[in-house]
Design a protein around this motif. Structure first.
Motif, short mmCIF file in Angstrom:
data_model
loop_
_atom_site.label_atom_id
_atom_site.label_comp_id
_atom_site.label_asym_id
_atom_site.label_seq_id
_atom_site.Cartn_x
_atom_site.Cartn_y
_atom_site.Cartn_z
N THR A 1 0.92 -1.21 0.04
CA THR A 1 0.06 0.10 0.09
C THR A 1 0.82 1.31 0.06
O THR A 1 2.00 1.28 0.14
CB THR A 1 -0.87 -0.01 1.33
N LYS A 2 0.41 2.59 -0.30
CA LYS A 2 1.08 3.64 -0.42
C LYS A 2 1.68 3.90 1.05
O LYS A 2 2.82 4.45 1.11
CB LYS A 2 0.03 4.75 -0.86
N ASP A 3 0.85 3.72 2.15
CA ASP A 3 1.32 3.59 3.52
C ASP A 3 2.58 2.89 3.89
O ASP A 3 3.39 3.42 4.44
CB ASP A 3 0.33 3.49 4.58
N GLU A 4 2.46 1.77 3.25
CA GLU A 4 3.61 0.81 3.59
C GLU A 4 4.75 1.54 2.93
O GLU A 4 5.91 1.20 3.62
CB GLU A 4 3.20 -0.69 2.90
N ILE A 5 4.56 2.00 1.66
CA ILE A 5 5.84 2.52 0.91
C ILE A 5 6.40 3.65 1.62
O ILE A 5 7.69 4.07 1.81
CB ILE A 5 5.35 2.80 -0.55
N VAL A 6 5.45 4.50 2.15
CA VAL A 6 5.89 5.99 2.96
C VAL A 6 6.67 5.43 4.14
O VAL A 6 7.74 5.99 4.33
CB VAL A 6 4.67 6.71 3.32
N GLU A 7 6.21 4.49 4.77
CA GLU A 7 7.05 3.77 5.90
C GLU A 7 8.33 3.17 5.53
O GLU A 7 9.47 3.58 6.15
CB GLU A 7 6.06 2.86 6.67
N LEU A 8 8.32 2.28 4.37
CA LEU A 8 9.57 1.62 4.10
C LEU A 8 10.64 2.63 3.69
O LEU A 8 11.68 2.40 3.66
CB LEU A 8 9.37 0.64 2.82
N SER A 9 10.18 3.94 3.02
CA SER A 9 10.98 4.88 2.52
C SER A 9 11.55 5.89 3.42
O SER A 9 12.27 6.49 3.12
CB SER A 9 10.26 5.53 1.31
N CYS A 10 11.25 5.68 4.70
CA CYS A 10 11.57 6.61 5.68
C CYS A 10 13.11 6.88 5.68
O CYS A 10 13.74 7.93 5.81
CB CYS A 10 11.24 6.39 7.19
N PRO A 11 13.77 5.76 5.59
CA PRO A 11 15.44 5.76 5.89
C PRO A 11 16.06 6.38 4.50
O PRO A 11 17.13 6.94 4.67
CB PRO A 11 15.66 4.51 6.08
N TRP A 12 15.12 6.55 3.65
CA TRP A 12 15.87 7.23 2.21
C TRP A 12 15.88 8.68 2.13
O TRP A 12 16.25 9.17 0.94
CB TRP A 12 15.06 6.62 1.07
#
Length: 303
Positions: free
Chosen positions: A276-287
């Motif tokens: 989901t978009k929310d999951e991608i937002v969370e996964l991308s935090c370190p980037w």
């Protein structure tokens, strides 16, 4: 920029984190590319500086330097024009960017660890010309990549300049000045939708009128540049971020709804559904501040 000239050959010193195989691997992924040719690891391309057309061959030596040879008597006499050719190559390969902190971050990131190791030394290959980048963004909307390349070839071969060498034509992308004079009917035999023809001609008109330029956008903040692009008919969030990433070099550009990005995350995480978009937002935090590189490396996993 670190470069020199030796016997008419431009020699560009490469950053430590540059890998020839990673970058040529990306550049050769699509056989229908019409903006350059690669044979025996040598890139042949026309670099257009104003009205000047320089046909160059680029050879990477031991990942340490790029040698740029001018073909066809196309070496500009003026040094500033040769410097413009160097600027283009720096922009194309993002050579001014120090990737050390990206690779440090990627080493421990669950999604980036594998691609950063496998494709270490790959740069975000750019599209330095704004009109070309915007056209490519529009052409690629809602179709598969191979069809997008076919449309680009039709467009370039109908309206672009070319330089002939050894019986082969090397193409220059059509100028916005030329396309601004056309109507959608002129583009009818190129197999794109009427809407896309209208968008491309509209962009060309904005640029011809001076209402849109790379320099203007580069002088803005990321958010302001994104807003300016989104005001243009035919430019949505995906296309805007694609252009911000590959032409304007904003490292925070992040086409979060991109199908390739979604599929890559699904593949690496071995998911049986799309993230989901929310999951991608969370996964991308370190980037943070490396979103464009993270996206580019994740795209690379898919081909």
């Amino acid at each position: 920029m670190t470069w020199d000239e030796v016997n008419g050959v431009i020699v560009i010193t490469l950053p430590d984190d540059f890998d020839k195989d990673a970058n040529l691997g990306y550049l050769t992924r699509e056989k229908n590319e019409c903006m350059y040719a690669i044979e025996n690891d040598v890139i042949t391309k026309v670099i257009a500086i104003g009205e000047i057309r320089s046909l160059v061959q680029i050879n990477v030596m031991n990942n340490k330097q790029m040698n740029v040879h001018f073909l066809n008597d196309s070496r500009p006499i003026e040094k500033w024009k040769r410097e413009e050719v160097v600027n283009y190559i720096y922009e194309w390969f993002d050579l001014n960017n120090d990737l050390t902190s990206f690779f440090e971050m990627a080493k421990t990131d669950p999604l980036l660890k594998m691609p950063a190791q496998k494709f270490y030394g790959l740069r975000v290959i750019g599209i330095p010309d704004l009109f070309e980048a915007l056209c490519w963004g529009v052409l690629g909307q809602q179709i598969n990549l191979s069809f997008a390349y076919s449309l680009k070839r039709q467009f370039v071969e109908k309206y672009g300049d070319s330089v002939e060498w050894n019986g082969k034509k090397y193409w220059v992308f059509p100028s916005y000045e030329q396309i601004a004079q056309l109507t959608p009917t002129d583009l009818a035999d190129i197999k794109m939708t009427v809407k896309k023809s209208e968008y491309i001609i509209g962009i060309a008109n904005l640029m011809a009128d001076g209402a849109l330029s790379r320099e203007q956008l580069m002088n803005m903040s990321f958010k302001d540049a994104e807003k300016s692009l989104l005001k243009i008919r035919g430019i949505g969030p995906w296309t805007a971020n694609y252009v911000l990433m590959r032409c304007l070099r904003f490292q925070t550009a992040f086409p979060i709804d991109d199908v390739g990005l979604i599929n890559s995350i699904k593949l690496i995480r071995n998911m049986d559904r799309k993230p989901t978009k929310d999951e991608i937002v969370e996964l991308s935090c370190p980037w943070k501040n490396w979103e464009s590189y993270a996206t580019f490396y994740l795209w690379r996993v898919l081909y």
